[in-house]
Design a protein around this motif. Structure first.
Motif, PDB file in Angstrom:
ATOM      1  N   GLU A   1       0.859  -1.099   0.143  1.00  8.69           N
ATOM      2  CA  GLU A   1       0.117  -0.142  -0.121  1.00  8.69           C
ATOM      3  C   GLU A   1       0.925   1.179   0.027  1.00  8.69           C
ATOM      4  O   GLU A   1       0.463   2.333  -0.485  1.00  8.69           O
ATOM      5  N   SER A   2       2.025   1.023   0.482  1.00  7.75           N
ATOM      6  CA  SER A   2       3.025   2.423   0.540  1.00  7.75           C
ATOM      7  C   SER A   2       3.395   2.668  -1.042  1.00  7.75           C
ATOM      8  O   SER A   2       3.453   3.870  -1.258  1.00  7.75           O
ATOM      9  N   PHE A   3       3.363   2.031  -1.965  1.00  4.25           N
ATOM     10  CA  PHE A   3       3.512   2.411  -3.293  1.00  4.25           C
ATOM     11  C   PHE A   3       2.438   3.213  -3.580  1.00  4.25           C
ATOM     12  O   PHE A   3       2.472   4.002  -4.557  1.00  4.25           O
ATOM     13  N   TYR A   4       1.178   2.719  -3.583  1.00  2.00           N
ATOM     14  CA  TYR A   4       0.196   3.447  -3.981  1.00  2.00           C
ATOM     15  C   TYR A   4      -0.056   4.831  -3.298  1.00  2.00           C
ATOM     16  O   TYR A   4      -0.485   5.826  -3.901  1.00  2.00           O
ATOM     17  N   LEU A   5       0.346   4.973  -1.960  1.00  4.41           N
ATOM     18  CA  LEU A   5       0.468   6.233  -1.485  1.00  4.41           C
ATOM     19  C   LEU A   5       1.444   7.129  -1.971  1.00  4.41           C
ATOM     20  O   LEU A   5       1.514   8.180  -2.229  1.00  4.41           O
ATOM     21  N   ALA A   6       2.688   6.350  -2.464  1.00  4.56           N
ATOM     22  CA  ALA A   6       3.767   7.081  -3.141  1.00  4.56           C
ATOM     23  C   ALA A   6       3.192   7.727  -4.567  1.00  4.56           C
ATOM     24  O   ALA A   6       3.753   8.666  -4.795  1.00  4.56           O
TER      25      ALA A   6
END
Length: 257
Positions: free
Chosen positions: A54-59
């Motif tokens: 999910e951190s990649f989507y936030l990025a």
């Protein structure tokens, strides 16, 4: 046999699912590129950090909407990408049509269907190629800008860190005798990288020298001294401290600070 009218009712849902899948893939690609560029700035490999998906989507959202300038770049990049795709498809179809009429033979209906399928596939590949290229460079530009902001002390949004280590830690100052260097340990690699950090472990706002926390992940702390100003020639040293052994193990990256 399924009712044609009933089957057609599900087409919008199928198209919506396809769009959502493509959107999720584009966001993940953008976020991964952002994370890869950001941590590569500090000489860290994103594949070794085990970051949550999910951190990649936030990025990705950070890339598009992280700041007003990022929104402007996103709009400009979107407009330029659409214009480039339309121009490429237009001139491509014009070129194909020009030489199509010069062929000394004709195609039957089955061959025309195959050629139509290949043409549509080629158009989609062109669109995907331009979109991925635009997302890649947009993520790289934003990640590099954010990395520089976090690397420089005055613009950094990363937390200032104070790390208390055990007496066996190879780097750090003793509270009762801050001038005494650590002893009784072994080192592998470049000694100068280690020597440059000796005596620089404490924050000093007059230098300025402020240690900041880059990342805390999987039992490791990633620390670095923020730069007093933006200096492209300097490579920031990153210290990796293992929490499990109370800091007794230490890794230094980018020693030519």
């Amino acid at each position: 046999m399924a009712d044609p009218q009933t089957s057609s009712e599900f087409k919008p849902l199928g198209k919506l699912i396809s769009v959502l899948v493509l959107l999720a893939a584009a966001l993940y690609f953008t976020g991964w590129t952002y994370r890869w560029t950001y941590f590569s700035f500090f000489q860290l490999e994103v594949t070794t950090l085990n970051l949550p998906s999910e951190s990649f989507y936030l990025a990705a959202f950070q890339t598009f909407f992280g700041e007003p300038l990022a929104i402007v770049w996103t709009i400009l990049c979107l407009a330029l990408t659409i214009a480039t795709i339309l121009a490429t498809l237009h001139w491509g179809q014009k070129w194909v049509g020009k030489y199509w009429r010069r062929l000394p033979f004709t195609f039957n209906d089955a061959q025309k269907q195959i050629l139509g399928f290949l043409t549509a596939l080629l158009n989609e590949l062109i669109i995907v190629l331009f979109v991925l290229t635009a997302l890649f460079w947009l993520a790289r530009w934003q990640a590099e800008a954010d990395a520089w902001n976090d690397a420089v002390n005055d613009t950094s949004s990363l937390p200032i860190v104070t790390l208390v280590l055990s007496k066996d830690a190879p780097l750090g100052r003793k509270l009762d005798d801050p001038l005494l260097n650590p002893t009784g340990f072994r080192i592998i690699g470049d000694r100068k990288s280690y020597d440059r950090l000796l005596g620089q472990e404490l924050n000093d706002r007059t230098k300025p020298r402020i240690w900041r926390l880059l990342l805390k992940n999987n039992g490791y702390l990633y620390l670095f001294p923020a730069l007093p100003k933006k200096e492209p020639k300097l490579i920031i040293p990153v210290i990796i401290v293992s929490e499990g052994d109370k800091g007794a193990q230490l890794t230094i990256l980018n020693g030519n600070y």
